[in-house]
Each structure stands twice: as structure tokens, then as C-alpha cells.
Write an enzyme that holds these catalytic residues in place. Structure first.
Site, PDB file in Angstrom:
ATOM      1  N   CYS A   1      -0.715  -6.502 -17.219  1.00  0.00           N
ATOM      2  CA  CYS A   1      -0.113  -7.089 -16.175  1.00  0.00           C
ATOM      3  C   CYS A   1       1.359  -6.430 -15.907  1.00  0.00           C
ATOM      4  O   CYS A   1       1.976  -6.217 -16.713  1.00  0.00           O
ATOM      5  CB  CYS A   1       0.493  -8.549 -16.592  1.00  0.00           C
ATOM      6  SG  CYS A   1       1.389  -9.425 -15.349  1.00  0.00           S
TER       7      CYS A   1
ATOM      8  N   CYS B   1      -1.094  -9.681  -7.960  1.00  0.00           N
ATOM      9  CA  CYS B   1      -1.734  -8.063  -7.954  1.00  0.00           C
ATOM     10  C   CYS B   1      -3.178  -8.769  -8.414  1.00  0.00           C
ATOM     11  O   CYS B   1      -4.121  -7.892  -7.989  1.00  0.00           O
ATOM     12  CB  CYS B   1      -1.245  -7.391  -9.032  1.00  0.00           C
ATOM     13  SG  CYS B   1      -1.210  -7.752 -10.705  1.00  0.00           S
TER      14      CYS B   1
ATOM     15  N   CYS C   1      -4.864  -9.622 -13.661  1.00  0.00           N
ATOM     16  CA  CYS C   1      -5.339 -10.328 -14.709  1.00  0.00           C
ATOM     17  C   CYS C   1      -7.008 -11.155 -14.531  1.00  0.00           C
ATOM     18  O   CYS C   1      -7.770 -11.305 -15.632  1.00  0.00           O
ATOM     19  CB  CYS C   1      -4.482 -11.748 -15.170  1.00  0.00           C
ATOM     20  SG  CYS C   1      -4.105 -12.509 -13.775  1.00  0.00           S
TER      21      CYS C   1
ATOM     22  N   CYS D   1       4.834 -13.697 -11.229  1.00  0.00           N
ATOM     23  CA  CYS D   1       3.610 -13.128 -10.903  1.00  0.00           C
ATOM     24  C   CYS D   1       3.756 -12.513  -9.277  1.00  0.00           C
ATOM     25  O   CYS D   1       4.225 -13.106  -8.449  1.00  0.00           O
ATOM     26  CB  CYS D   1       2.540 -14.253 -10.874  1.00  0.00           C
ATOM     27  SG  CYS D   1       1.088 -13.894 -10.081  1.00  0.00           S
TER      28      CYS D   1
ATOM     29  N   ARG E   1      -0.544  -4.210  -6.757  1.00  0.00           N
ATOM     30  CA  ARG E   1      -1.509  -4.800  -6.145  1.00  0.00           C
ATOM     31  C   ARG E   1      -2.994  -4.082  -6.489  1.00  0.00           C
ATOM     32  O   ARG E   1      -2.908  -2.901  -6.675  1.00  0.00           O
ATOM     33  CB  ARG E   1      -1.380  -4.886  -4.627  1.00  0.00           C
ATOM     34  CG  ARG E   1      -2.352  -5.363  -3.837  1.00  0.00           C
ATOM     35  CD  ARG E   1      -2.328  -6.781  -4.098  1.00  0.00           C
ATOM     36  NE  ARG E   1      -3.142  -7.835  -3.286  1.00  0.00           N
ATOM     37  CZ  ARG E   1      -4.175  -8.513  -3.514  1.00  0.00           C
ATOM     38  NH1 ARG E   1      -4.695  -8.301  -4.847  1.00  0.00           N
ATOM     39  NH2 ARG E   1      -4.753  -9.020  -2.861  1.00  0.00           N
TER      40      ARG E   1
ATOM     41  N   SER F   1       0.929  -1.219  -0.044  1.00  0.00           N
ATOM     42  CA  SER F   1      -0.125   0.080   0.269  1.00  0.00           C
ATOM     43  C   SER F   1       0.908   1.122   0.079  1.00  0.00           C
ATOM     44  O   SER F   1       2.122   1.140   0.171  1.00  0.00           O
ATOM     45  CB  SER F   1      -1.014   0.039   1.112  1.00  0.00           C
ATOM     46  OG  SER F   1      -1.883   0.975   1.200  1.00  0.00           O
TER      47      SER F   1
ATOM     48  N   THR G   1      -6.813   1.192   5.208  1.00  0.00           N
ATOM     49  CA  THR G   1      -6.445   0.371   6.493  1.00  0.00           C
ATOM     50  C   THR G   1      -7.109   0.649   7.763  1.00  0.00           C
ATOM     51  O   THR G   1      -7.370  -0.318   8.354  1.00  0.00           O
ATOM     52  CB  THR G   1      -4.709   0.711   6.937  1.00  0.00           C
ATOM     53  OG1 THR G   1      -4.063   0.570   5.488  1.00  0.00           O
ATOM     54  CG2 THR G   1      -4.063  -0.078   7.921  1.00  0.00           C
TER      55      THR G   1
END
Length: 543
Positions: free
Chosen positions: A489, A515, A518, A512, A299, A54, A335
Site C-alpha cells: 500500500c 489505487c 490491496c 486511501c 494508481r 497517469s 489514453t
């Protein structure tokens, strides 16, 4: 061969802010009441915080509720926000604008969310919570009546063809009276639960963004601890939702990131390349010249807000945090909301588990507690801001000002959300975007970025990115959209390889970053993201 099993009162999937807050508050309530509750947390990352990503600026409102003495406990909130800047960028210029009221950060702190979660994990373990990092929850278990009865962790040491390898280790079943799913955005188990229990029947589709972030060590001469900078505008066109952040932490560290709404329509757009291009702007570049890039990650985040919240409970389980969609988009903060959802979930769980006359396996008190909390009011009041940007940057800014200052979040209507994968136009109908080559100093290619994310997967394991139809990437995605998975991606996982016999999609699953973009943006919803072997994926330091 039957799997070994362990029994708990509560099993929590995911050691993020919401899951750990649930575990902590459960133990606090049990200790206060003199009761015993067994609580287990499973985390697919190699350690707590390894997969958390984050910005991040934290509003400590929920933390104050969970640990009023968090300062004495050494919580890693070391950099209070001292300045807020909001700028509108053009290609070469920048105009400073008034900071929107939701983005004022007085009393907030710039943090590493990974380090904060590691600290929360320590607090949870001190209270008796069992935390198992490196174990991916791969399957939901159900009882004869159809209620959730726990989860099973994935098998380890399975070969590429699905057979047990020389280091094979069977997964375990973790049975629970209640299972809490705190998987973060687009959780793989949560997706199955949504379908099984029809949890979205009264909700809008969720809409998402992709956040891409780098951590830099910068020249002390340009470092200003406590400074936050947000931008809108260039390099995105006005019809694409998105923007950036720069947060100056302690120790000459600056986190810089870029968010693109995944409802964009041009299949030529690459969020990763837009981020790299953004850093070359004169107002941004000045912070990073002579600096050193430390880490990289990406992410997805849930942007649908109030109207996209699913039903939060079902027999034997519940949803907390970003897997449910608790994010205040105008604040660019989730958060505090994730933690609050965990706190209220724990209170409802404790009342349910300790009741002598519990007649149902569904904890219906949880959503009722949320509706009576500040979280519900906060999320409701900003519900129309994000969907107003369907009218473009200027329309969204104008409407948001009216909604905020005139209606004060209480407009007598609610704007609707749409599914992101339905928004792409055909490639032939869109302007192709040509991105500049990276210079290796301020902007970088994907593979060098993935390298500093410390991403690793066992190469012999089965591919965790599954195609429902192996022909679709070529006959539909390539033919109609020029294979947009190559561009959305941020890790170079998807690659069209052109051979004599024709093009094929190559999946570089070892790259990968988890995140989930896709799984969200694929126009035919042909890609299904499943958990890989436990501890696989990125290992984010200080992110």
C-alpha cells in the site's frame, strides 16, 4: 423507503478519457443525425480529473478522431516531446540504450491527464452531456430478466456503524437503456459484473502494475521542456518487472514516477520505498535538488493486454477503457486506446439505440467494431512483450527484441498471464529488504506524501476497505507473508499494531488513494475495495 430515480438513454460510470469520449461521440452522432439522446456521466471524484493519475505522454491519434480541431479548441497539449532517453541503471551508474521502437514519442505530447480530462468534460457539457462529480456509483441495478438497467449512487452521511447520520442523504437511481462502465483499473462495479456474467471465461487473468507518481517544480537550470526519460534496472532486482519515467512539462514542472509489476514474489518488497530509493540515483537526483515537490499519487494499471481482455458486453451494458484493460504496456500509454474504445463503443451504442428492430439488450456491435480498428491490431502486436518478463529483465528484453524485430508482433503463439495475488512467496523464503530512511529533500515518508495528495474522507463513514474474514490478516498474511499489505500500500492504510493480547490489523481508510493495489495483491483476496462516500479520496492538481 424507495429511492428517487432519473431516466437516461445512456449512463456512464466514470469521467475518465474513455467515459468522456463515449459521451462526446454519442452526442456528436446524435447531433449529426438530428436525434435526441440523453447522456449522463457520474464521477466519484470531487471534480472531473480529481482521481485521474497517469505519467502522462499522450498519442493524439484518438483525439484527432474525436476533435480534429482540438488545437483551436484549446486542448491542454502544450508540451510536444522533443527528446526520448532510455537508460539502464545500476546502483551508481547509468548506461544509455537505444530507445525501443514502441517508446518513440515523435508527434506525442507530455500532459497532465487530470487537466486533459477537465477539458474533455467541458467539451462534453457543451454538447449537452450531464456530468455529476462527487457521486460514487455504488450499486448496479438489474431488471427482472437479469439485464443491467442502470446504477445507484451511494448514500451520503452514513455513520461508521452503518446508520443514517444527521446529514444523511439517500442515493439516487439512474436508469438507462444502456450503462457504460469506465471505472478505470480494477473498477469495483466491474469486478462484480465480471463474476455475474462470467466475462473472463475465455480470457487470461488480468495482471497489474502499481504506478506511483510525484509532480515537482524544479530549478529552471535543469528543466528541459519536452524531454522524456525512461529507465529499467536499479533499484529493482532483475526478477521484478518495473521501471521509471521522467517527463518535463511546461512551467518548470517535472512528473516523475515508478511502476512495479504486481506479480512480484518477495513480500518484503515495497513499491513506494523502491520509488523513493530510485530518486536518489545520481542521474535522477540531479533534476530534483533544489526543487519543490508539488503533489503525490498512486494508481494501479492493467498490464495484461490482449490475452486478458474480458468479454466487453453483457445485457444492458459494456466495458470501456482501462476497466477492460486497454493499455499498450511497451508504449507505456493507454489514453489513446481508452479514448478509441469509447469512440467505438459510442458508434455501436448509437446504432443500437436508434435501430427500429433492436431485439437484444446486448450491444454486440461494439467488440466487432473494435476488432476492425487500429486499436485491436496495436494491442495484438505487443501481446507477448509484458508476459516475456517472467524470464527476468534480460530474458524479457531479449525476447521482446525478437518478437518486435523478427516476428513483428505476429509470432505464432501467445504467452499466457497469471493472477498477481498467487505469486508471493513465503516471507521466510525471501531476502528481507532494508530501505534507507527518507531524507525529507529527495525522498519522503508515506504520510507526508499522502498529505500533499489532498486526500480526504469523511471520518465517520463506514470503512470502504472490507475484510471477508477479519482473522485472515493475522493467521495467514502476517504468519506466512509478514503482512505484505503494510508494504504494497503506497499510503500507509494498513498497519499491524502489536498489543498485549496479540497483533491486529489497523485500517487507516482515511489515507486511501484509491489505487486498488490491496484489492489486487492481497494473497488471500480477503480485501474488497468498495467506493467510499462520493467526493472522498485524493484531489490531484495537474497530475
Amino acid at each position: 423507503m424507495s429511492r428517487e430515480s432519473m431516466e437516461y438513454d445512456v449512463v456512464i460510470v466514470g469521467a475518465g478519457p474513455s467515459g468522456l469520449s463515449t459521451a462526446i461521440r454519442l452526442k456528436q452522432l446524435a447531433e449529426k443525425a438530428g436525434r435526441e439522446l440523453s447522456v449522463c456521466v457520474v464521477e466519484k471524484g470531487s471534480e472531473v480529473g480529481a482521481h485521474i493519475l497517469s505519467g502522462a505522454v499522450i498519442e493524439p491519434r484518438a483525439l484527432n478522431e474525436l476533435f480534429p480541431d482540438w488545437k483551436e479548441r484549446g486542448a491542454p497539449l502544450n508540451t510536444p516531446v522533443t527528446e526520448d532517453h532510455f537508460m539502464l541503471l545500476s546502483e551508481k551508474g547509468a548506461r544509455k540504450l537505444p530507445t525501443p521502437p514502441q517508446m518513440h514519442n515523435e508527434g506525442n505530447y507530455i500532459i497532465s491527464l487530470g487537466n486533459f480530462c477537465r477539458w474533455l468534460g467541458e467539451q462534453a457539457e457543451a454538447l449537452g452531456v450531464e456530468i455529476y462529480p462527487g457521486f460514487a456509483a455504488a450499486e448496479v441495478l438489474f431488471d427482472e430478466a437479469g439485464a443491467v438497467r442502470g446504477i445507484a449512487t451511494g448514500d451520503m452521511g452514513v455513520t461508521r456503524n452503518g446508520e443514517p447520520g444527521p446529514n444523511y442523504q439517500q442515493g439516487m437511481e439512474l436508469h438507462a437503456r444502456q450503462t457504460v462502465f469506465s471505472e478505470g483499473c480494477r473498477g469495483s462495479l466491474t469486478k462484480g459484473l465480471m463474476a455475474r456474467y462470467d466475462l473472463r471465461r475465455d480470457a487470461d487473468p488480468q495482471t497489474y502494475g502499481i504506478g506511483i507518481k510525484e509532480l515537482w517544480e524544479v530549478d529552471p537550470a535543469v528543466h528541459r521542456p519536452g524531454l522524456t526519460v525512461h529507465t529499467a534496472g536499479w533499484p529493482l532486482k532483475s526478477d521484478t518487472y518495473g521501471g521509471s519515467f521522467l517527463y518535463h512539462l511546461e512551467g518548470n514542472l517535472v512528473s516523475v514516477g515508478f511502476v512495479v509489476g504486481l506479480d512480484y514474489s518477495n513480500p518484503w518488497l515495497s513499491p513506494y520505498e523502491e520509488f523513493q530509493r530510485f530518486k536518489t540515483h545520481p542521474e535522477i537526483r540531479k533534476y530534483f535538488e533544489g526543487g519543490r515537490r508539488v503533489s503525490y499519487g498512486a494508481r494501479a494499471l492493467s498490464e495484461g493486454g490482449f490475452q486478458s481482455l474480458p468479454k466487453l458486453t453483457f445485457p444492458g451494458g459494456m466495458l470501456v477503457g482501462d476497466t477492460a484493460g486497454f493499455l499498450n504496456v511497451p508504449k507505456i500509454k493507454g489514453t489513446h486506446m481508452s479514448m478509441k474504445s469509447g469512440i467505438e463503443a459510442a458508434a455501436a451504442l448509437f446504432a443500437h439505440l436508434t435501430a427500429d428492430d433492436a431485439k437484444t439488450t446486448e450491444v454486440t456491435g461494439y467488440p466487432e467494431r473494435l476488432k476492425a480498428s487500429w486499436l485491436w491490431d496495436e494491442l495484438y502486436s505487443v501481446r507477448n512483450v509484458r508476459p516475456s518478463f517472467r524470464w527476468g529483465l534480460w530474458g524479457g528484453i531479449a525476447y521482446s527484441a525478437i518478437d518486435t524485430f523478427l516476428f513483428r508482433g505476429r509470432a505464432p503463439w501467445t504467452l499466457r498471464n497469471h493472477a498477481d495475488h498467487t505469486q508471493l512467496k513465503k516471507a521466510a523464503d525471501c531476502e528481507q529488504i532494508v530501505y534507507p530512511k527518507p531524507d525529507g529533500k529527495i525522498s519522503f515518508d508515506r504520510l507526508s506524501s499522502v498529505f500533499i495528495s489532498a486526500t480526504n474522507h469523511e471520518e465517520e463513514q463506514p470503512c470502504h476497505l472490507r475484510l471477508k474474514n477479519p482473522l485472515t490478516p493475522i493467521v495467514t498474511n502476517l504468519a506466512d507473508f509478514e503482512a505484505p499489505e503494510q508494504r504494497y500500500c503506497p499510503a500507509g492504510v494498513y498497519e499491524i499494531v502489536r498489543e498485549e493480547q496479540g497483533p491486529r490489523l489497523q485500517i487507516n481508510a482515511q489515507n486511501c488513494l484509491h489505487c486498488k493495489t490491496c484489492d489486487i495483491k492481497d494473497p488471500t483476496q480477503n480485501i474488497d475495495w468498495a467506493v467510499p462516500e462520493g467526493s472522498g479520496g485524493p484531489n490531484y492538481p495537474n497530475m
